[in-house]
Design a protein around this motif. Structure first.
Motif, PDB file in Angstrom:
ATOM      1  N   PHE A  80       0.833  -1.203   0.000  1.00 42.03           N
ATOM      2  CA  PHE A  80       0.000   0.000   0.000  1.00 42.03           C
ATOM      3  C   PHE A  80       0.871   1.257   0.000  1.00 42.03           C
ATOM      4  O   PHE A  80       0.635   2.197  -0.769  1.00 42.03           O
ATOM      5  N   LEU A  81       1.902   1.264   0.848  1.00 42.31           N
ATOM      6  CA  LEU A  81       2.743   2.451   0.952  1.00 42.31           C
ATOM      7  C   LEU A  81       3.595   2.658  -0.295  1.00 42.31           C
ATOM      8  O   LEU A  81       3.813   3.801  -0.730  1.00 42.31           O
ATOM      9  N   VAL A  82       4.072   1.565  -0.889  1.00 43.29           N
ATOM     10  CA  VAL A  82       4.833   1.700  -2.138  1.00 43.29           C
ATOM     11  C   VAL A  82       3.932   2.262  -3.239  1.00 43.29           C
ATOM     12  O   VAL A  82       4.342   3.126  -4.028  1.00 43.29           O
ATOM     13  N   GLY A  83       2.679   1.787  -3.280  1.00 48.75           N
ATOM     14  CA  GLY A  83       1.740   2.329  -4.250  1.00 48.75           C
ATOM     15  C   GLY A  83       1.440   3.792  -4.005  1.00 48.75           C
ATOM     16  O   GLY A  83       1.365   4.600  -4.944  1.00 48.75           O
ATOM     17  N   MET A  84       1.291   4.162  -2.735  1.00 54.05           N
ATOM     18  CA  MET A  84       1.052   5.563  -2.395  1.00 54.05           C
ATOM     19  C   MET A  84       2.254   6.432  -2.750  1.00 54.05           C
ATOM     20  O   MET A  84       2.096   7.605  -3.102  1.00 54.05           O
ATOM     21  N   LYS A  85       3.445   5.845  -2.681  1.00 56.20           N
ATOM     22  CA  LYS A  85       4.657   6.581  -3.029  1.00 56.20           C
ATOM     23  C   LYS A  85       4.628   7.027  -4.489  1.00 56.20           C
ATOM     24  O   LYS A  85       5.160   8.095  -4.839  1.00 56.20           O
ATOM     25  N   LEU A  86       4.001   6.225  -5.340  1.00 57.39           N
ATOM     26  CA  LEU A  86       3.896   6.581  -6.750  1.00 57.39           C
ATOM     27  C   LEU A  86       2.987   7.792  -6.942  1.00 57.39           C
ATOM     28  O   LEU A  86       3.187   8.593  -7.854  1.00 57.39           O
ATOM     29  N   LEU A  87       1.969   7.905  -6.066  1.00 58.82           N
ATOM     30  CA  LEU A  87       1.061   9.050  -6.144  1.00 58.82           C
ATOM     31  C   LEU A  87       1.620  10.263  -5.412  1.00 58.82           C
ATOM     32  O   LEU A  87       1.377  11.404  -5.808  1.00 58.82           O
ATOM     33  N   ASN A  88       2.339   9.997  -4.334  1.00 63.44           N
ATOM     34  CA  ASN A  88       2.873  11.068  -3.497  1.00 63.44           C
ATOM     35  C   ASN A  88       4.375  10.860  -3.312  1.00 63.44           C
ATOM     36  O   ASN A  88       4.807  10.177  -2.389  1.00 63.44           O
TER      37      ASN A  88
END
Length: 436
Positions: A80-88
């Motif tokens: 989840f956090l790696v995916g969020m890193k792509l957005l943010n």
């Protein structure tokens, strides 16, 4: 913490936990000594490698205790956090490392016993107090071995262009001067704030809080020994001039005197109440069109900064979809929420709060940690540093182990000429087991 396999105290006893807690506590001190006496500059990368090595050994030690549920939850959080890193792109994945410290050292504690943890507390306390007195009495000699200012400049924590107004080798917050005078015994101790093995005074105060939580939660020592340990813990926050620690002690004591400390719901709500209080304070002190900043560098000023920053945020910051408009290093709640997102932060809090303790000692430790968490995150994210976090989560895990008679690990056995220096650790194991 996510509940792992249940092991008996005798089956799970391991000396690795105390060793790794000790390593986490002093490795920065050792690197600082190497920097000062050896002239070898310790970059932030070297410090990170040392810390990851400690965590890796801990993970290897607890590998047999890791359940499929733990793997699933940690995997979900990481993905989840790696995916969020792509957005943010501003999201700091160091938060995964912070969660790892909590889990690894908690499980190491579960592989130990309350008696072993108590002996570790005494050992660590004597080392902390010993180095603290060395720093207080002989500060000029101390910095010839531990040039803390240079060490933190090399790490990148202090900018090379920062002016050293105190003109010492201590950390930037190592002295109180002018209007920010020392709170405890200023005429006797002077303006210096002792940091001991932690290298920074704030961790000295946090250490005092953790030891106080352990003392409140356990009944392993005789009365006079317990009072002495209370006194040493108080001496630590006096040396570090930690106003936060003194206030946190009072809150812990008040909660421990009520049956509410056993309530998982109360534990869950404490950080939420703190966040709501900060947002409310920030809203009534808002400065329209002005970015939040620390107006006064004291406890009240930092609380107001935390509240104003949270109130200043848009929904994107609360859900970690965009980086904070202002840095979050001096406000722990902003650091956690802007890197985990509010829903995931609440999920992690629920795991901690609603994990059913197996002993009354663990129920008390959990409540005391919740008080510490709720208060310390108002003014910073220092509770995540491995120097003190490793000890805290290890003690919580050890408190959750059912009492039993076990052999003392070799790490804490008294041998030869060092035996006279550790009288507090030489208590009879069977007597301790009976008292518990």
């Amino acid at each position: 913490m996510i509940q792992s396999h249940a092991y008996s105290a005798i089956e799970s006893e391991s000396a690795s936990g105390p060793r790794l807690v000790f390593a986490a506590l002093i490795f920065n001190l050792v690197l600082c000594l190497i920097t000062t006496r050896g002239g070898i500059h310790m970059s932030n990368a070297i410090v990170a490698v040392a810390e990851l090595l400690i965590m890796s050994i801990g993970l290897l030690t607890i590998r047999h205790r890791i359940t499929p549920r733990v793997v699933q939850v940690m995997g979900m959080i990481t993905v989840f956090l790696v995916g969020m890193k792509l957005l943010n792109p501003g999201l700091d994945l160091k938060i995964v490392h912070d969660l790892g410290i909590m889990y690894i050292f908690y499980e190491l504690g579960m592989m130990s016993t309350q008696q072993t943890a108590n002996r570790l507390v005494w050992l660590v306390m004597m080392i902390v107090v010993g180095f603290g007195l060395f720093e207080l009495i002989l500060p000029n000699i101390y910095v010839t071995f531990f040039d803390i200012w240079t060490y933190y400049v090399d790490k990148g924590v202090i900018s090379a262009s920062t002016i050293n107004y105190s003109n010492t080798g201590f950390f930037v917050s190592g002295d109180r001067a002018g209007q920010l005078s020392r709170t405890f015994f200023p005429s006797l101790l002077g303006p210096h704030r002792v940091s001991s093995v932690f290298l920074e005074p704030v961790s000295m105060g946090n250490f005092s809080v953790i030891i106080f939580a352990w003392c409140l939660s356990t009944r392993l020592d005789l009365s006079f020994k317990k009072l002495f340990l209370y006194g040493l813990a108080a001496f630590c926050f006096v040396l570090g001039d930690s106003r936060f620690a003194s206030g946190c002690w009072m809150l812990m004591l008040l909660l421990r005197m009520t049956p509410l400390y056993r309530s998982s719901f109360v534990v869950f709500c404490m950080p939420l109440v703190a966040v709501l209080g900060l947002v409310f304070a920030g809203s009534i002190h808002a400065l329209p069109g002005v970015s939040p900043s620390i107006m006064e560098d004291d406890f009240g000023g930092r609380l107001l900064f935390s509240g104003r920053l949270l109130d200043y945020w848009q929904p994107e910051q609360w859900f970690a979809l965009a980086p904070s408009q202002v840095y979050t290093a001096d406000t722990g709640y902003a650091y956690v929420i802007n890197n985990l997102s509010l829903p995931l932060a609440l999920f992690c809090l629920a795991i901690f709060a609603f994990n059913r303790p197996r002993t009354d000692e663990a129920a008390s430790m959990k409540a005391m940690i919740a008080v510490y968490m709720a208060t310390s995150l108002c003014i910073g994210a220092n509770m995540f540093t491995i120097k003190t976090a490793g000890l805290m989560w290890f003690l919580y895990g050890a408190a959750n182990v059912l009492p039993g008679a076990v052999a003392l690990p070799s790490f804490l056995r008294l041998r030869g000429s060092v035996g006279f220096a550790l009288p507090a650790l030489a208590g009879d194991v069977r007597s301790s087991a009976r008292e518990s």
